[in-house]
Write an enzyme that holds these catalytic residues in place. Structure first.
Site, PDB file in Angstrom:
ATOM      1  N   SER A  45       0.826  -1.217   0.000  1.00 15.69           N
ATOM      2  CA  SER A  45       0.000   0.000   0.000  1.00 15.69           C
ATOM      3  C   SER A  45       0.852   1.254   0.000  1.00 15.69           C
ATOM      4  O   SER A  45       1.679   1.450   0.889  1.00 15.69           O
ATOM      5  CB  SER A  45      -0.877   0.061   1.257  1.00 15.69           C
ATOM      6  OG  SER A  45      -1.817  -0.951   1.255  1.00 15.69           O
ATOM      7  N   HIS A  84      -3.460   0.546  -4.647  1.00 16.25           N
ATOM      8  CA  HIS A  84      -2.904  -0.602  -5.354  1.00 16.25           C
ATOM      9  C   HIS A  84      -3.270  -0.490  -6.827  1.00 16.25           C
ATOM     10  O   HIS A  84      -4.434  -0.578  -7.188  1.00 16.25           O
ATOM     11  CB  HIS A  84      -3.459  -1.913  -4.779  1.00 16.25           C
ATOM     12  CG  HIS A  84      -2.936  -2.229  -3.418  1.00 16.25           C
ATOM     13  ND1 HIS A  84      -1.899  -3.111  -3.216  1.00 16.25           N
ATOM     14  CD2 HIS A  84      -3.281  -1.782  -2.206  1.00 16.25           C
ATOM     15  CE1 HIS A  84      -1.642  -3.175  -1.930  1.00 16.25           C
ATOM     16  NE2 HIS A  84      -2.465  -2.388  -1.285  1.00 16.25           N
ATOM     17  N   HIS A 127      -5.541  -9.347  -1.494  1.00 15.03           N
ATOM     18  CA  HIS A 127      -5.710  -9.504  -0.052  1.00 15.03           C
ATOM     19  C   HIS A 127      -6.852 -10.472   0.251  1.00 15.03           C
ATOM     20  O   HIS A 127      -7.811 -10.559  -0.513  1.00 15.03           O
ATOM     21  CB  HIS A 127      -6.052  -8.151   0.590  1.00 15.03           C
ATOM     22  CG  HIS A 127      -5.014  -7.094   0.399  1.00 15.03           C
ATOM     23  ND1 HIS A 127      -5.008  -6.249  -0.684  1.00 15.03           N
ATOM     24  CD2 HIS A 127      -3.937  -6.758   1.152  1.00 15.03           C
ATOM     25  CE1 HIS A 127      -3.971  -5.419  -0.582  1.00 15.03           C
ATOM     26  NE2 HIS A 127      -3.304  -5.714   0.511  1.00 15.03           N
ATOM     27  N   TYR A 178      -8.890  -9.892   2.581  1.00 20.85           N
ATOM     28  CA  TYR A 178     -10.049  -9.071   2.971  1.00 20.85           C
ATOM     29  C   TYR A 178     -10.870  -8.614   1.785  1.00 20.85           C
ATOM     30  O   TYR A 178     -11.990  -8.117   1.946  1.00 20.85           O
ATOM     31  CB  TYR A 178      -9.625  -7.883   3.854  1.00 20.85           C
ATOM     32  CG  TYR A 178      -8.749  -6.839   3.203  1.00 20.85           C
ATOM     33  CD1 TYR A 178      -9.254  -5.965   2.237  1.00 20.85           C
ATOM     34  CD2 TYR A 178      -7.423  -6.711   3.576  1.00 20.85           C
ATOM     35  CE1 TYR A 178      -8.450  -5.008   1.656  1.00 20.85           C
ATOM     36  CE2 TYR A 178      -6.609  -5.744   3.006  1.00 20.85           C
ATOM     37  CZ  TYR A 178      -7.127  -4.905   2.036  1.00 20.85           C
ATOM     38  OH  TYR A 178      -6.330  -3.950   1.458  1.00 20.85           O
ATOM     39  N   GLU A 179     -10.336  -8.772   0.577  1.00 20.97           N
ATOM     40  CA  GLU A 179     -11.122  -8.457  -0.623  1.00 20.97           C
ATOM     41  C   GLU A 179     -12.011  -9.640  -1.012  1.00 20.97           C
ATOM     42  O   GLU A 179     -12.712  -9.582  -2.018  1.00 20.97           O
ATOM     43  CB  GLU A 179     -10.185  -8.111  -1.779  1.00 20.97           C
ATOM     44  CG  GLU A 179      -9.418  -6.823  -1.539  1.00 20.97           C
ATOM     45  CD  GLU A 179      -8.227  -6.669  -2.474  1.00 20.97           C
ATOM     46  OE1 GLU A 179      -8.274  -5.779  -3.325  1.00 20.97           O
ATOM     47  OE2 GLU A 179      -7.255  -7.433  -2.342  1.00 20.97           O
ATOM     48  N   ALA A 203       2.643  -1.920   4.167  1.00 20.40           N
ATOM     49  CA  ALA A 203       2.389  -0.868   5.152  1.00 20.40           C
ATOM     50  C   ALA A 203       1.859  -1.562   6.400  1.00 20.40           C
ATOM     51  O   ALA A 203       1.122  -2.545   6.294  1.00 20.40           O
ATOM     52  CB  ALA A 203       1.351   0.112   4.620  1.00 20.40           C
ATOM     53  N   MET A 228      -2.168  -6.556   7.051  1.00 21.01           N
ATOM     54  CA  MET A 228      -3.220  -7.413   6.486  1.00 21.01           C
ATOM     55  C   MET A 228      -2.730  -8.160   5.247  1.00 21.01           C
ATOM     56  O   MET A 228      -3.515  -8.465   4.356  1.00 21.01           O
ATOM     57  CB  MET A 228      -4.438  -6.554   6.127  1.00 21.01           C
ATOM     58  CG  MET A 228      -4.944  -5.692   7.273  1.00 21.01           C
ATOM     59  SD  MET A 228      -6.227  -4.549   6.708  1.00 21.01           S
ATOM     60  CE  MET A 228      -6.389  -3.492   8.155  1.00 21.01           C
ATOM     61  N   SER A 229      -1.454  -8.449   5.204  1.00 22.07           N
ATOM     62  CA  SER A 229      -0.922  -9.095   3.997  1.00 22.07           C
ATOM     63  C   SER A 229       0.322  -9.900   4.345  1.00 22.07           C
ATOM     64  O   SER A 229       0.583 -10.193   5.511  1.00 22.07           O
ATOM     65  CB  SER A 229      -0.572  -8.021   2.958  1.00 22.07           C
ATOM     66  OG  SER A 229       0.514  -7.234   3.411  1.00 22.07           O
ATOM     67  N   ASN A 278       1.549   4.094  10.979  1.00 28.25           N
ATOM     68  CA  ASN A 278       0.737   4.661  12.071  1.00 28.25           C
ATOM     69  C   ASN A 278       1.014   3.875  13.348  1.00 28.25           C
ATOM     70  O   ASN A 278       1.335   2.688  13.279  1.00 28.25           O
ATOM     71  CB  ASN A 278      -0.754   4.535  11.717  1.00 28.25           C
ATOM     72  CG  ASN A 278      -1.146   3.090  11.428  1.00 28.25           C
ATOM     73  OD1 ASN A 278      -0.924   2.593  10.313  1.00 28.25           O
ATOM     74  ND2 ASN A 278      -1.675   2.411  12.417  1.00 28.25           N
ATOM     75  N   HIS A 293      -7.209   5.157   6.565  1.00 28.74           N
ATOM     76  CA  HIS A 293      -6.445   4.678   5.411  1.00 28.74           C
ATOM     77  C   HIS A 293      -5.632   5.823   4.809  1.00 28.74           C
ATOM     78  O   HIS A 293      -4.562   5.603   4.245  1.00 28.74           O
ATOM     79  CB  HIS A 293      -7.385   4.073   4.367  1.00 28.74           C
ATOM     80  CG  HIS A 293      -6.669   3.391   3.243  1.00 28.74           C
ATOM     81  ND1 HIS A 293      -5.832   2.316   3.436  1.00 28.74           N
ATOM     82  CD2 HIS A 293      -6.639   3.643   1.918  1.00 28.74           C
ATOM     83  CE1 HIS A 293      -5.322   1.942   2.272  1.00 28.74           C
ATOM     84  NE2 HIS A 293      -5.799   2.726   1.332  1.00 28.74           N
TER      85      HIS A 293
HETATM   86  N1  HPA Z   1      -3.225  -2.386  11.311  1.00 28.54           N
HETATM   87  C1  HPA Z   1      -3.319  -3.269  10.292  1.00 28.54           C
HETATM   88  N2  HPA Z   1      -2.881  -3.025   9.075  1.00 28.54           N
HETATM   89  C2  HPA Z   1      -2.302  -1.832   8.842  1.00 28.54           C
HETATM   90  C3  HPA Z   1      -2.182  -0.871   9.840  1.00 28.54           C
HETATM   91  C4  HPA Z   1      -2.661  -1.160  11.146  1.00 28.54           C
HETATM   92  O1  HPA Z   1      -2.573  -0.353  12.094  1.00 28.54           O
HETATM   93  N3  HPA Z   1      -1.551   0.207   9.276  1.00 28.54           N
HETATM   94  C5  HPA Z   1      -1.322  -0.119   7.975  1.00 28.54           C
HETATM   95  N4  HPA Z   1      -1.771  -1.359   7.701  1.00 28.54           N
END
Ligand code: HPA
Length: 287
Positions: free
Chosen positions: A42, A73, A95, A97-98, A125, A223-224, A247, A259
């Site tokens: 990402s 993406h 992903h 989640y998609e 990320a 998430m990947s 973050n 996001h």
């Molecule tokens: N959690 C999960 N996935 C992420 C995060 C997060 O805080 N930041 C970027 N991808």
């Protein structure tokens, strides 16, 4: 591709025939044999611009690949060279989640191998779990926690691709981690190292989950990546990777996660990561 195709589990034994079709689609366009395959996470897709003499193939022209839906993406496979080293890069990824099958999530790394690559470089990320790893931290992945609840290897094995029970002792190759550290030093870019926890998403974690992940030994969460790493080891690719902490983990600041901050931090740190990757790849002898 319909939603039901997308949700239909792709089992390991389905992969060889799918790889035949993927390989044909690439070979109609280029005969480049990559030394390394790179997954750009990402906001990190900018590295694709560093690939010289590129042949770019949009996902919609790749058999069985849906267009990437996650914002940030682009959804392209790119073959070319970096510092004279032939590489294949994927801008965007699939992903869970998609709604994608674990077997689809890992097809890019399986394809890297089929095209001739011996190393997979995975980027993502991530949220910072280690309180010392604030936004902007680049973290070499030293190990991971698979918290997706699924493996890409569920179902009948494809023995021609890999063994039934692959060892994951040194998924994140120590020699490549050392080479990444050297690349960081040469570029004057600080690199940390740590454990990446891969969750399903798409929701961010609760603060309680962030505390749980810290207790479990995670330094970053995303998430990947973890399914890709498992599949890459299964087929004998060497694996390395870098997380960009975008973050602080949920609950650390009391502010909601967005996001947008993930994308903004990716854009801000992308050039730093690109310098490290370029220097790291330059160290590969051409295949
Ligand atoms: N959690 C999960 N996935 C992420 C995060 C997060 O805080 N930041 C970027 N991808």
């Amino acid at each position: 591709m319909t939603d039901s195709d997308r949700a239909r589990p792709i089992q390991p034994q389905d992969q060889p025939a799918r790889l035949d079709a993927l390989e044909r689609a690439v070979r109609e366009r280029t005969d480049l044999v990559p030394r390394a395959g790179i997954v750009l996470g990402s906001g990190l897709g900018g590295f694709a611009d560093e690939i010289e003499d590129p042949t770019a193939i949009p996902f919609e022209e790749v058999p069985g690949w849906p267009v990437a839906t996650a914002p940030g993406h682009a959804g392209r496979l790119i073959l070319g060279t970096v510092e004279g080293v032939p590489v294949v890069g994927i801008q965007g990824r699939f992903h869970l989640y998609e709604g994608n099958s674990p077997g689809l999530v890992v097809q890019p790394v399986l394809l890297f191998r089929r095209l001739g690559a011996s190393v997979a470089i995975l980027t993502n990320a991530a949220g910072g779990i280690n309180p010392a790893y604030g936004p902007g931290t680049l973290m070499i992945i030293a190990d991971h926690l698979t918290l997706t609840g699924v493996s890409p290897l569920l179902g009948q094995n494809a023995d021609e691709l890999g063994e039934r029970f692959p060892d994951l002792t040194d998924v994140w190759a120590p020699a490549h981690r050392a080479a990444l550290h050297r690349a960081g030093e040469q570029e004057g870019v600080n690199l940390e190292e740590g454990v990446y926890a891969g969750l399903l998403g798409p929701n961010y974690e609760t603060p309680a989950e962030v505390r749980m992940l810290r207790t479990m030994g995670a330094d970053a969460v995303g998430m990947s990546t973890v399914l890709e790493a498992i599949a890459a080891r299964w087929i004998g690719l060497e694996v390395c990777g870098i997380s960009l902490v975008t973050n602080p983990g949920a609950g650390y600041t009391g502010k909601p996660l967005t996001h947008q901050e993930v994308m903004d931090e990716g854009a801000a740190a992308g050039p730093r990561l690109a310098r490290v990757l370029r220097r790291f790849i330059a160290g590969f002898e051409a295949a």
